[in-house]
Every structure is written in structure tokens, then in C-alpha cells.
Scaffold this motif. Sequence first.
Motif, PDB file in Angstrom:
ATOM      1  N   ALA A  40       0.808  -1.223   0.000  1.00 12.82           N
ATOM      2  CA  ALA A  40       0.000   0.000   0.000  1.00 12.82           C
ATOM      3  C   ALA A  40       0.840   1.272   0.000  1.00 12.82           C
ATOM      4  O   ALA A  40       0.283   2.380   0.007  1.00 12.82           O
ATOM      5  CB  ALA A  40      -0.932   0.008   1.216  1.00 12.82           C
ATOM      6  N   ALA A  41       2.165   1.140  -0.026  1.00 10.08           N
ATOM      7  CA  ALA A  41       3.026   2.320   0.037  1.00 10.08           C
ATOM      8  C   ALA A  41       2.898   3.157  -1.232  1.00 10.08           C
ATOM      9  O   ALA A  41       2.749   2.618  -2.335  1.00 10.08           O
ATOM     10  CB  ALA A  41       4.480   1.904   0.233  1.00 10.08           C
ATOM     11  N   PRO A  42       2.961   4.491  -1.098  1.00  9.93           N
ATOM     12  CA  PRO A  42       2.852   5.349  -2.284  1.00  9.93           C
ATOM     13  C   PRO A  42       4.097   5.252  -3.153  1.00  9.93           C
ATOM     14  O   PRO A  42       5.157   4.794  -2.720  1.00  9.93           O
ATOM     15  CB  PRO A  42       2.717   6.750  -1.682  1.00  9.93           C
ATOM     16  CG  PRO A  42       3.388   6.661  -0.356  1.00  9.93           C
ATOM     17  CD  PRO A  42       3.123   5.272   0.143  1.00  9.93           C
ATOM     18  N   GLN A  83       3.980  10.607   4.272  1.00 13.02           N
ATOM     19  CA  GLN A  83       2.916  10.275   3.323  1.00 13.02           C
ATOM     20  C   GLN A  83       2.530   8.807   3.439  1.00 13.02           C
ATOM     21  O   GLN A  83       1.346   8.447   3.410  1.00 13.02           O
ATOM     22  CB  GLN A  83       3.377  10.597   1.896  1.00 13.02           C
ATOM     23  CG  GLN A  83       2.320  10.316   0.823  1.00 13.02           C
ATOM     24  CD  GLN A  83       2.873  10.479  -0.592  1.00 13.02           C
ATOM     25  OE1 GLN A  83       4.074  10.708  -0.782  1.00 13.02           O
ATOM     26  NE2 GLN A  83       1.999  10.347  -1.581  1.00 13.02           N
ATOM     27  N   LEU A  84       3.543   7.948   3.594  1.00 11.14           N
ATOM     28  CA  LEU A  84       3.289   6.512   3.733  1.00 11.14           C
ATOM     29  C   LEU A  84       2.437   6.237   4.969  1.00 11.14           C
ATOM     30  O   LEU A  84       1.435   5.512   4.914  1.00 11.14           O
ATOM     31  CB  LEU A  84       4.626   5.772   3.822  1.00 11.14           C
ATOM     32  CG  LEU A  84       4.639   4.243   3.869  1.00 11.14           C
ATOM     33  CD1 LEU A  84       6.005   3.732   3.416  1.00 11.14           C
ATOM     34  CD2 LEU A  84       4.350   3.688   5.252  1.00 11.14           C
ATOM     35  N   LEU A  85       2.806   6.831   6.113  1.00 10.46           N
ATOM     36  CA  LEU A  85       2.087   6.592   7.357  1.00 10.46           C
ATOM     37  C   LEU A  85       0.661   7.129   7.299  1.00 10.46           C
ATOM     38  O   LEU A  85      -0.263   6.526   7.855  1.00 10.46           O
ATOM     39  CB  LEU A  85       2.846   7.224   8.533  1.00 10.46           C
ATOM     40  CG  LEU A  85       4.193   6.578   8.886  1.00 10.46           C
ATOM     41  CD1 LEU A  85       4.962   7.434   9.870  1.00 10.46           C
ATOM     42  CD2 LEU A  85       3.978   5.173   9.453  1.00 10.46           C
ATOM     43  N   ARG A  86       0.469   8.250   6.627  1.00 14.56           N
ATOM     44  CA  ARG A  86      -0.883   8.819   6.513  1.00 14.56           C
ATOM     45  C   ARG A  86      -1.827   7.874   5.780  1.00 14.56           C
ATOM     46  O   ARG A  86      -3.026   7.870   6.037  1.00 14.56           O
ATOM     47  CB  ARG A  86      -0.817  10.161   5.775  1.00 14.56           C
ATOM     48  CG  ARG A  86      -0.352  11.320   6.647  1.00 14.56           C
ATOM     49  CD  ARG A  86      -0.204  12.579   5.831  1.00 14.56           C
ATOM     50  NE  ARG A  86       0.219  13.710   6.654  1.00 14.56           N
ATOM     51  CZ  ARG A  86       0.815  14.790   6.200  1.00 14.56           C
ATOM     52  NH1 ARG A  86       1.076  14.903   4.896  1.00 14.56           N
ATOM     53  NH2 ARG A  86       1.161  15.760   7.018  1.00 14.56           N
ATOM     54  N   GLY A  87      -1.274   7.070   4.878  1.00 13.07           N
ATOM     55  CA  GLY A  87      -2.106   6.163   4.102  1.00 13.07           C
ATOM     56  C   GLY A  87      -2.412   4.854   4.810  1.00 13.07           C
ATOM     57  O   GLY A  87      -3.153   4.022   4.282  1.00 13.07           O
ATOM     58  N   LEU A 118       2.701   0.907  11.808  1.00 15.08           N
ATOM     59  CA  LEU A 118       3.743   0.240  11.043  1.00 15.08           C
ATOM     60  C   LEU A 118       4.908  -0.088  11.969  1.00 15.08           C
ATOM     61  O   LEU A 118       5.439   0.803  12.642  1.00 15.08           O
ATOM     62  CB  LEU A 118       4.245   1.135   9.913  1.00 15.08           C
ATOM     63  CG  LEU A 118       5.537   0.697   9.201  1.00 15.08           C
ATOM     64  CD1 LEU A 118       5.312  -0.617   8.455  1.00 15.08           C
ATOM     65  CD2 LEU A 118       6.033   1.779   8.251  1.00 15.08           C
ATOM     66  N   VAL A 119       5.300  -1.372  12.027  1.00 12.41           N
ATOM     67  CA  VAL A 119       6.483  -1.784  12.774  1.00 12.41           C
ATOM     68  C   VAL A 119       7.635  -1.903  11.780  1.00 12.41           C
ATOM     69  O   VAL A 119       7.605  -2.744  10.883  1.00 12.41           O
ATOM     70  CB  VAL A 119       6.265  -3.126  13.498  1.00 12.41           C
ATOM     71  CG1 VAL A 119       7.483  -3.455  14.367  1.00 12.41           C
ATOM     72  CG2 VAL A 119       5.008  -3.090  14.350  1.00 12.41           C
ATOM     73  N   LEU A 120       8.642  -1.057  11.946  1.00  9.45           N
ATOM     74  CA  LEU A 120       9.798  -1.030  11.049  1.00  9.45           C
ATOM     75  C   LEU A 120      11.009  -1.576  11.806  1.00  9.45           C
ATOM     76  O   LEU A 120      11.492  -0.946  12.754  1.00  9.45           O
ATOM     77  CB  LEU A 120      10.064   0.392  10.566  1.00  9.45           C
ATOM     78  CG  LEU A 120      11.333   0.628   9.732  1.00  9.45           C
ATOM     79  CD1 LEU A 120      11.351  -0.261   8.508  1.00  9.45           C
ATOM     80  CD2 LEU A 120      11.443   2.095   9.342  1.00  9.45           C
ATOM     81  N   TRP A 147       2.876  10.279  12.928  1.00  6.47           N
ATOM     82  CA  TRP A 147       4.122   9.636  13.351  1.00  6.47           C
ATOM     83  C   TRP A 147       3.904   8.688  14.520  1.00  6.47           C
ATOM     84  O   TRP A 147       4.734   7.795  14.761  1.00  6.47           O
ATOM     85  CB  TRP A 147       5.172  10.692  13.702  1.00  6.47           C
ATOM     86  CG  TRP A 147       5.715  11.368  12.490  1.00  6.47           C
ATOM     87  CD1 TRP A 147       5.429  12.624  12.046  1.00  6.47           C
ATOM     88  CD2 TRP A 147       6.612  10.806  11.530  1.00  6.47           C
ATOM     89  NE1 TRP A 147       6.086  12.889  10.873  1.00  6.47           N
ATOM     90  CE2 TRP A 147       6.828  11.790  10.520  1.00  6.47           C
ATOM     91  CE3 TRP A 147       7.249   9.571  11.402  1.00  6.47           C
ATOM     92  CZ2 TRP A 147       7.657  11.572   9.429  1.00  6.47           C
ATOM     93  CZ3 TRP A 147       8.081   9.351  10.306  1.00  6.47           C
ATOM     94  CH2 TRP A 147       8.278  10.342   9.343  1.00  6.47           C
ATOM     95  N   ALA A 148       2.803   8.842  15.233  1.00  5.79           N
ATOM     96  CA  ALA A 148       2.491   7.919  16.325  1.00  5.79           C
ATOM     97  C   ALA A 148       2.209   6.510  15.804  1.00  5.79           C
ATOM     98  O   ALA A 148       2.197   5.546  16.574  1.00  5.79           O
ATOM     99  CB  ALA A 148       1.300   8.428  17.124  1.00  5.79           C
ATOM    100  N   LYS A 149       1.980   6.377  14.503  1.00  5.59           N
ATOM    101  CA  LYS A 149       1.753   5.051  13.922  1.00  5.59           C
ATOM    102  C   LYS A 149       3.049   4.252  13.747  1.00  5.59           C
ATOM    103  O   LYS A 149       3.013   3.050  13.493  1.00  5.59           O
ATOM    104  CB  LYS A 149       1.097   5.177  12.547  1.00  5.59           C
ATOM    105  CG  LYS A 149      -0.301   5.775  12.555  1.00  5.59           C
ATOM    106  CD  LYS A 149      -0.823   5.880  11.120  1.00  5.59           C
ATOM    107  CE  LYS A 149      -2.170   6.557  11.060  1.00  5.59           C
ATOM    108  NZ  LYS A 149      -2.646   6.698   9.659  1.00  5.59           N
TER     109      LYS A 149
END
Length: 431
Positions: free
Chosen positions: A194-196, A217-221, A226-228, A263-265
Motif C-alpha cells: 500500500a506504500a505510495p 505520506q506513507l504513514l498517513r495512508g 507500522l512496525v519497522l 508519526w504515532a503510527k
Amino acid sequence: MHLEEFNRIYQNELTPKQKKVLDLFLKGETDEQIAAQIDATHRSTTSHHLRNISRKFGSPPETEPDYRCKLVELFANYKPESVTLKALEKCDRALPKFRFPEGPEPLNSSFYLDRPTAEADSYAAILESDCLIRIKAPKQMGKTSLLKRILDRGEQHNYQTTYLNLSLFDRELLASKEQFLRSFAACIRGRLPAAPSLGEWDADTPIMVNCTAYFQQLLRGLEEPLVLALDEVDRLFEYPEIYQNFFPMLRHWHENANESETWAKLRLIVAHSTEDYGKLDLNQSPFNIGLPIRLDDFDLEKVRTLVMRHAIDSQVAEPLYQLIGGHPYLLRFALYHLARNRMPIQKLLKEATTDLGIYAQHLQRHLDILQSHRELGAFFSEITASQEPVKFEQKTKIIYQLESLGLIEIAGGALAPRYRLYREYFRDRLS
């Protein structure tokens, strides 16, 4: 099934009589012997109890041998001390699958030993919006195995997860911070459907700003966090231009979690082998914040547990522990050979510190490093030659390097070879 669920069922859902039947079954007793000890009149009572026990741990297979083997497999994995070799031998399917020990332990591996505090703390941390976990340990101590389990726990909560090993970046991708950050973003995009699209980054904007904007932008979508997980981040310590930009950027992302729902995601995990951060300002890095996890050797009881899971005589645990301590990989490698009947324990121990032993390739690889870095080799030679731990006043780059390789132990301001294996092998070769 996870350990917490297994323990809950075992502790709360089994009756005292079911626990007694199960205990006798896992010791390898026959149905007649079990029935007699619970004052039952017929052996079929044992089968009835075992089927009901199996149901409580999940729907039992239709045939009797299947659900019996299922119980043996389950307890061999989660409560190995309760399973005797006699019970294992009655169910060939339950005998451990002796995969060659390389890479991280699979999620369903019987040979993965829990580190309860590290796992419990990590599993709790990824549920927090300001999560940053730092896993530190020498090579082959289980960092990646733990990383994979943290990611699996995130997936159970429907989080997006992605894993990136930075040691796999080619040198040409580390030629400049622009090239690295663009490649870093591209790797993450390739792992998240789903990443832009990366699109064109503004050439007049600092590269870290471009990379940060892309991840925002990635996190907003994403609807879920997301665990990185970033493994082997030590790779970047050889490239000051990169690490002096990349690590402050990660810290900036983490600190934004307190002020931004986007960013909390993000949940960050970084794994590394050393504390030698070069010229990096720790106050502009992720290495002095977040949850620190240190992976140490297994103790002797854990070694005994691992021996039992290989269905090997428990008497091999202590001599192995004296030779290689509780090093996860070195233990697994020895137990693999013993379980496959490659050699008796006496022969393994006698040859272990020679170029004929099972560790020859592992030891030779370290020897090549020590001999190609003369100052490093000379210092370690001094440590292996001394009968007493070698005192030091402060950590130097050499000490950090030896610690990262897992060759030394540090205690009370003194250094010693980490294992008897290393002292005996390197003492003659480095002198």
C-alpha cells in the motif's frame, strides 16, 4: 499457539485428574499403567482423557495417533522438561526436526528458547505510540530471531510490518547519503503493497527532508501502525556521511510521535552488535532513548532445556556449557551434530578447539579478522595468554570490536575470553 495461551490453558482449564493423566502420558507410561494410577477400570479411560485434553488445546485430529502426537509435540515445544525421551520415541512425528542451524530460528521452531523479560517488554512496547526498541548483542546471539517474533506479535494486532537488514546494502548504495536514503525508501516501498510511489524528490530540498516527507505520506495512508525493524545497523558505522544523517532522522521520527498522530503510527526497532558509534552525537541518535534490550548467554538451566528439546542425554549439558557457555548458535550447532549422531560427545569436545572440530569454520573466520587487523589480534592475544582478566580503564575501539565479535566478556573493568573454546583455540595461533 503462543506461550501465554498455552500456559493459560494448562493452568486454568485442565482438571487435576487431567493433569495427572497428561503427566504420566508425557513420561511414556502405557494406557494400562495410567488407568491403574487413576483408579480407572479400563485402558480406554486414558484415551478418553487424552482426547479431551487435546480438545482444550485446539480441535484434535480425527485419529488417535494424531492427537497423541499433537500433545507430545505441543509439550515438547512449550514444556520440554515434562516430556521424556520414551514419550518422544513413541511418536516419531514429535521428534524434533533437525534443521541445519543457520539464520534465525523459524517462528514454529522447537529450538527457540524464550527470553521472557526481553520478549514481554518488547511485545508490550510495540503497542505504545512512542515505541523505539534497541536490541544489542554480539553476532549470532538471536537478535534476528527476536526481531521476527516482535514483528509476528505486531501482525497479530493487524499492524503493518517490514524487516530490513542493512548489511545487505551494496557498497555502491552507500556511496552517498542521497543514494542510500532513496534506496532505503525504495526497499520499504517494495515490502509494503500500500506504500505510495516514490516519485521525484525535490533536488533543492535536503535529502533527509525528502525521505521524511515520503515516510509521512506513507504513514498517513495506513490505517494501522507500522512496525519497522532495522537489523545489522552496525553496517552504517563505516560510513560517517550516512550515519550522521540517517540516525538523527530516525530519532526525529520517533520524537514526532508525541506530537503527531501520523508519526504515532510508527514503531521502530533497531538491532546492533556494538556501542562504538564513531563520531555520532548520541543526543542526535536513537541509541540512548527507547527500550534497551540486551541479549546475553543462556544460563545452564536453559542449556539443559535445549538439550532436552534435541532428545539428547541431559549429561551433555554441563560439559558443553563449560566449553561454549550459553551461546545460542554454538550450542545449536553442537546439538545438531549430536542429535544427528554425527559423533559422540567425547570426540566433539576433544576436537572442538582444533582445526578438525565442528567449529573450525567459525573459528577460522574470526582468526582471519584478527590476523588481518594486527592491533586487534595483538590485544586479543594478550587477553587469551593471561590467566587473570586483563584490566582496562575505559572502553576503546578495539574493545568494542572484540565485544561486537563476541570474543570477550567484560566484567568489573576487566576483559577475558568469552569461552574456553576461544581461549584455547586463539592462544596458540595468535602468540
